[in-house]
Design a protein around this motif. Structure first.
Motif, PDB file in Angstrom:
ATOM      1  N   LEU A 136       0.846  -1.186   0.000  1.00  0.00           N
ATOM      2  CA  LEU A 136       0.000   0.000   0.000  1.00  0.00           C
ATOM      3  C   LEU A 136       0.887   1.243   0.000  1.00  0.00           C
ATOM      4  CD1 LEU A 136      -2.474  -1.088   2.830  1.00  0.00           C
ATOM      5  CD2 LEU A 136      -2.796  -1.335   0.348  1.00  0.00           C
ATOM      6  N   LYS A 137       0.283   2.382  -0.289  1.00  0.00           N
ATOM      7  CA  LYS A 137       1.042   3.634  -0.196  1.00  0.00           C
ATOM      8  C   LYS A 137       1.626   3.803   1.208  1.00  0.00           C
ATOM      9  CE  LYS A 137      -1.638   6.095  -3.711  1.00  0.00           C
ATOM     10  NZ  LYS A 137      -2.564   7.218  -3.998  1.00  0.00           N
ATOM     11  N   ARG A 138       0.869   3.375   2.203  1.00  0.00           N
ATOM     12  CA  ARG A 138       1.354   3.486   3.581  1.00  0.00           C
ATOM     13  C   ARG A 138       2.644   2.689   3.771  1.00  0.00           C
ATOM     14  NH1 ARG A 138       1.226   1.215   8.495  1.00  0.00           N
ATOM     15  NH2 ARG A 138       0.852   2.574  10.288  1.00  0.00           N
ATOM     16  N   ASP A 139       2.758   1.540   3.126  1.00  0.00           N
ATOM     17  CA  ASP A 139       3.969   0.729   3.241  1.00  0.00           C
ATOM     18  C   ASP A 139       5.183   1.451   2.681  1.00  0.00           C
ATOM     19  OD1 ASP A 139       2.691  -1.601   4.355  1.00  0.00           O
ATOM     20  OD2 ASP A 139       1.904  -2.039   2.364  1.00  0.00           O
ATOM     21  N   VAL A 140       5.021   2.102   1.532  1.00  0.00           N
ATOM     22  CA  VAL A 140       6.178   2.760   0.924  1.00  0.00           C
ATOM     23  C   VAL A 140       6.538   4.043   1.672  1.00  0.00           C
ATOM     24  CG1 VAL A 140       5.718   1.698  -1.299  1.00  0.00           C
ATOM     25  CG2 VAL A 140       4.869   3.987  -0.883  1.00  0.00           C
ATOM     26  N   LEU A 141       5.529   4.695   2.282  1.00  0.00           N
ATOM     27  CA  LEU A 141       5.822   5.856   3.132  1.00  0.00           C
ATOM     28  C   LEU A 141       6.621   5.435   4.359  1.00  0.00           C
ATOM     29  CD1 LEU A 141       2.343   7.644   3.027  1.00  0.00           C
ATOM     30  CD2 LEU A 141       4.448   8.455   1.944  1.00  0.00           C
ATOM     31  N   LEU A 142       6.210   4.332   5.000  1.00  0.00           N
ATOM     32  CA  LEU A 142       6.931   3.824   6.167  1.00  0.00           C
ATOM     33  C   LEU A 142       8.363   3.474   5.798  1.00  0.00           C
ATOM     34  CD1 LEU A 142       7.041   2.728   9.092  1.00  0.00           C
ATOM     35  CD2 LEU A 142       6.203   0.541   8.185  1.00  0.00           C
TER      36      LEU A 142
ATOM     37  N   VAL B  45       7.512  -9.579 -10.428  1.00  0.00           N
ATOM     38  CA  VAL B  45       6.868  -9.731 -11.732  1.00  0.00           C
ATOM     39  C   VAL B  45       5.386  -9.353 -11.637  1.00  0.00           C
ATOM     40  CG1 VAL B  45       6.324 -11.384 -13.581  1.00  0.00           C
ATOM     41  CG2 VAL B  45       8.459 -11.618 -12.285  1.00  0.00           C
ATOM     42  N   ASP B  46       4.890  -8.619 -12.639  1.00  0.00           N
ATOM     43  CA  ASP B  46       3.460  -8.417 -12.820  1.00  0.00           C
ATOM     44  C   ASP B  46       2.921  -9.708 -13.424  1.00  0.00           C
ATOM     45  OD1 ASP B  46       0.905  -7.870 -13.870  1.00  0.00           O
ATOM     46  OD2 ASP B  46       1.395  -5.779 -14.302  1.00  0.00           O
ATOM     47  N   ALA B  47       2.157 -10.459 -12.623  1.00  0.00           N
ATOM     48  CA  ALA B  47       1.699 -11.778 -13.075  1.00  0.00           C
ATOM     49  C   ALA B  47       0.783 -11.680 -14.282  1.00  0.00           C
ATOM     50  CB  ALA B  47       0.996 -12.509 -11.922  1.00  0.00           C
ATOM     51  N   GLY B  48       0.135 -10.537 -14.461  1.00  0.00           N
ATOM     52  CA  GLY B  48      -0.783 -10.380 -15.577  1.00  0.00           C
ATOM     53  C   GLY B  48      -0.096 -10.173 -16.912  1.00  0.00           C
ATOM     54  N   THR B  49       1.051  -9.501 -16.887  1.00  0.00           N
ATOM     55  CA  THR B  49       1.746  -9.159 -18.129  1.00  0.00           C
ATOM     56  C   THR B  49       3.080  -9.875 -18.295  1.00  0.00           C
ATOM     57  OG1 THR B  49       2.942  -7.291 -17.145  1.00  0.00           O
ATOM     58  CG2 THR B  49       0.729  -6.847 -18.025  1.00  0.00           C
TER      59      THR B  49
ATOM     60  N   THR C 100       1.161   1.781  -5.273  1.00  0.00           N
ATOM     61  CA  THR C 100       0.452   0.696  -4.609  1.00  0.00           C
ATOM     62  C   THR C 100       0.294  -0.440  -5.609  1.00  0.00           C
ATOM     63  OG1 THR C 100      -1.648  -0.005  -3.617  1.00  0.00           O
ATOM     64  CG2 THR C 100      -1.749   1.822  -5.175  1.00  0.00           C
ATOM     65  N   SER C 101       0.213  -1.652  -5.102  1.00  0.00           N
ATOM     66  CA  SER C 101       0.008  -2.802  -5.985  1.00  0.00           C
ATOM     67  C   SER C 101      -1.463  -3.007  -6.313  1.00  0.00           C
ATOM     68  CB  SER C 101       0.558  -4.066  -5.321  1.00  0.00           C
ATOM     69  OG  SER C 101      -0.136  -4.327  -4.108  1.00  0.00           O
ATOM     70  N   GLU C 102      -2.340  -2.207  -5.735  1.00  0.00           N
ATOM     71  CA  GLU C 102      -3.778  -2.375  -5.905  1.00  0.00           C
ATOM     72  C   GLU C 102      -4.158  -2.374  -7.390  1.00  0.00           C
ATOM     73  OE1 GLU C 102      -7.908  -0.573  -3.977  1.00  0.00           O
ATOM     74  OE2 GLU C 102      -6.048   0.577  -3.871  1.00  0.00           O
TER      75      GLU C 102
ATOM     76  N   PRO D  23      11.465  -3.048  -3.173  1.00  0.00           N
ATOM     77  CA  PRO D  23      11.150  -4.469  -3.417  1.00  0.00           C
ATOM     78  C   PRO D  23      12.002  -5.455  -2.633  1.00  0.00           C
ATOM     79  CG  PRO D  23      11.137  -3.262  -5.481  1.00  0.00           C
ATOM     80  CD  PRO D  23      11.684  -2.319  -4.443  1.00  0.00           C
ATOM     81  N   ILE D  24      13.146  -5.019  -2.093  1.00  0.00           N
ATOM     82  CA  ILE D  24      14.008  -5.938  -1.352  1.00  0.00           C
ATOM     83  C   ILE D  24      13.305  -6.451  -0.092  1.00  0.00           C
ATOM     84  CG2 ILE D  24      15.280  -4.450   0.276  1.00  0.00           C
ATOM     85  CD1 ILE D  24      16.987  -6.760  -2.270  1.00  0.00           C
ATOM     86  N   ILE D  25      12.286  -5.724   0.375  1.00  0.00           N
ATOM     87  CA  ILE D  25      11.561  -6.128   1.580  1.00  0.00           C
ATOM     88  C   ILE D  25      10.444  -7.122   1.274  1.00  0.00           C
ATOM     89  CG2 ILE D  25       9.709  -4.376   1.659  1.00  0.00           C
ATOM     90  CD1 ILE D  25      11.939  -5.322   4.645  1.00  0.00           C
ATOM     91  N   LEU D  26      10.006  -7.205   0.018  1.00  0.00           N
ATOM     92  CA  LEU D  26       8.801  -7.967  -0.298  1.00  0.00           C
ATOM     93  C   LEU D  26       8.931  -9.469  -0.066  1.00  0.00           C
ATOM     94  CD1 LEU D  26       7.539  -5.976  -3.404  1.00  0.00           C
ATOM     95  CD2 LEU D  26       6.525  -6.036  -1.122  1.00  0.00           C
ATOM     96  N   PRO D  27      10.101 -10.109  -0.257  1.00  0.00           N
ATOM     97  CA  PRO D  27      10.186 -11.538   0.080  1.00  0.00           C
ATOM     98  C   PRO D  27       9.978 -11.826   1.570  1.00  0.00           C
ATOM     99  CG  PRO D  27      11.943 -10.942  -1.430  1.00  0.00           C
ATOM    100  CD  PRO D  27      11.308  -9.657  -0.982  1.00  0.00           C
ATOM    101  N   PHE D  28      10.132 -10.814   2.413  1.00  0.00           N
ATOM    102  CA  PHE D  28       9.854 -10.961   3.847  1.00  0.00           C
ATOM    103  C   PHE D  28       8.380 -10.660   4.132  1.00  0.00           C
ATOM    104  CE2 PHE D  28      14.290  -9.626   3.454  1.00  0.00           C
ATOM    105  CZ  PHE D  28      14.945 -10.595   4.180  1.00  0.00           C
ATOM    106  N   LYS D  29       7.880  -9.586   3.542  1.00  0.00           N
ATOM    107  CA  LYS D  29       6.526  -9.108   3.821  1.00  0.00           C
ATOM    108  C   LYS D  29       5.450  -9.948   3.133  1.00  0.00           C
ATOM    109  CE  LYS D  29       3.531  -5.108   3.007  1.00  0.00           C
ATOM    110  NZ  LYS D  29       2.551  -5.909   2.238  1.00  0.00           N
ATOM    111  N   ASN D  30       5.759 -10.416   1.910  1.00  0.00           N
ATOM    112  CA  ASN D  30       4.768 -11.117   1.074  1.00  0.00           C
ATOM    113  C   ASN D  30       3.539 -10.224   0.853  1.00  0.00           C
ATOM    114  OD1 ASN D  30       6.578 -13.242   1.051  1.00  0.00           O
ATOM    115  ND2 ASN D  30       5.584 -14.340   2.716  1.00  0.00           N
ATOM    116  N   ASP D  31       2.346 -10.764   1.030  1.00  0.00           N
ATOM    117  CA  ASP D  31       1.151  -9.934   0.818  1.00  0.00           C
ATOM    118  C   ASP D  31       0.477  -9.605   2.145  1.00  0.00           C
ATOM    119  OD1 ASP D  31       0.165 -12.421   1.450  1.00  0.00           O
ATOM    120  OD2 ASP D  31      -1.338 -12.483  -0.138  1.00  0.00           O
ATOM    121  N   GLN D  32       1.244  -9.674   3.233  1.00  0.00           N
ATOM    122  CA  GLN D  32       0.685  -9.504   4.575  1.00  0.00           C
ATOM    123  C   GLN D  32       0.730  -8.050   5.033  1.00  0.00           C
ATOM    124  OE1 GLN D  32      -0.696 -12.114   6.440  1.00  0.00           O
ATOM    125  NE2 GLN D  32      -0.476 -13.143   4.461  1.00  0.00           N
ATOM    126  N   GLN D  33      -0.298  -7.662   5.758  1.00  0.00           N
ATOM    127  CA  GLN D  33      -0.255  -6.419   6.519  1.00  0.00           C
ATOM    128  C   GLN D  33      -0.046  -6.709   8.000  1.00  0.00           C
ATOM    129  OE1 GLN D  33      -0.196  -3.204   5.458  1.00  0.00           O
ATOM    130  NE2 GLN D  33      -0.034  -4.119   3.428  1.00  0.00           N
TER     131      GLN D  33
END
Length: 309
Positions: free
Chosen positions: A18-24, A136-140, A104-106, A53-63
């Motif tokens: 979310l935008k909040r994640d990138v602000l943090l 990766v954007d899974a859609g494209t 945001t990934s939304e 993005p280096i944080i995303l393998p830790f965070k995954n899709d979790q809040q």
């Protein structure tokens, strides 16, 4: 790629932010009030700091908070021993920026697609597992970032595996003073705040894991220092514009404890790959050890390099 485990592909992992994640994230790595495009969601140039993005393998899709040990143990690499994620530290990280992230990934489905590049037995000190993580954007199928990193499993070697290749070194230019230096006084709060990005390794908040690993207690996330250095380079050499950094890497040389002062020294090399200049750097604890070595970035250097020391 060859050797046990090499080429193994992990199941894709969905990630989101979310935008909040990138602000943090921007706040925790040192972005300042004159960089509102990283800190204010209504800024007309609002952007994700490029190393996010280096944080995303830790965070995954979790809040929500994640059980770090359980998440790291999920998939066993075939052909090699099962390693204990309670005793792992970062070895080296490189990231290439291929496409700017949306704030945001939304509305999109993003995945981390990971594969093992090699598993290397370093004897008594431990084992290195080198992986490639593509966002990766899974859609494209578009790849936004590609990260190559190594985890060092402390004291988990001597299983008869390959020693691995020698790593490329990028030392500072000999006999040349740094073009830029900048520093940061860490505090007891530094790892407590950084972990909220999604890297909940207990090593960085509770003294017990660090004592078991020989560090004497809590150490700061290696990726905190890594991201802090990336921000400093972009701020001082790239006018804080994420378009001015194409690649960034460093090796984790020794731990940082809360309260240590970090000092970064940066050298322009003048060597260019097209429009990108190679920049080299190291980060030390003030008056002490090197904590990030092999520092290298490809940048468009804008204006005069600005130093804070």
């Amino acid at each position: 790629m060859s050797g046990p485990g090499a080429g193994f592909e992990y199941p894709p992992v969905e990630v989101s932010w979310l935008k909040r994640d990138v602000l943090l994230f921007a706040n925790t790595i040192g972005c300042t009030s004159d960089e509102l495009h990283f800190l204010y969601e209504l800024d007309p140039n609002f952007a994700v700091f490029p190393t996010y993005p280096i944080i995303l393998p830790f965070k995954n899709d979790q809040q929500e908070v994640i059980d770090f040990y359980a998440s790291q143990k999920a998939v066993k690499i075939p052909g090699v021993p099962e390693f204990d994620a309670r005793r792992v530290v970062d070895g080296q990280r490189l990231i290439q920026f291929l496409k700017p992230l949306p704030p945001t990934s939304e509305g999109k489905k993003f995945e981390i697609r990971s594969k093992v590049l090699g598993v290397y037995d370093k004897g008594r000190p431990g084992t290195v597992v080198e992986t490639q993580n593509d966002l990766v954007d899974a859609g494209t199928g578009e790849v936004y970032t590609r990260a190559v990193g190594s985890g060092f499993y402390v004291g988990q070697g001597n299983w008869g595996g390959p020693k691995g290749p020698a790593t490329a070194n990028f030392p500072p230019p000999k006999g040349k003073s740094p073009d830029v230096e900048f520093e940061n006084q860490t505090t007891q709060q530094t790892p407590l705040l950084y972990r909220l990005n999604g890297d909940y390794n207990p090593l960085h908040i509770h003294p017990e894991p660090g004592k078991k690993m020989g560090f004497g207690g809590v150490i700061i996330h290696g990726l905190y220092s890594w991201n802090w250095a990336a921000h400093g380079l972009l701020q001082h050499l790239g006018d804080s514009d994420p378009a001015n950094m194409q690649e960034f890497q460093a090796r984790f040389a020794s731990p940082v404890r809360p309260g240590d002062k970090l000092v970064a020294s940066v050298w322009r090399t003048g060597e260019k790959k097209g429009e990108w200049e190679e920049v080299r750097f190291i980060v030390k604890i003030a008056g002490g050890k090197v904590v990030l070595s092999n520092g290298r970035a490809l940048m468009k250097v804008v204006g005069e390099a600005k130093s804070k020391l």
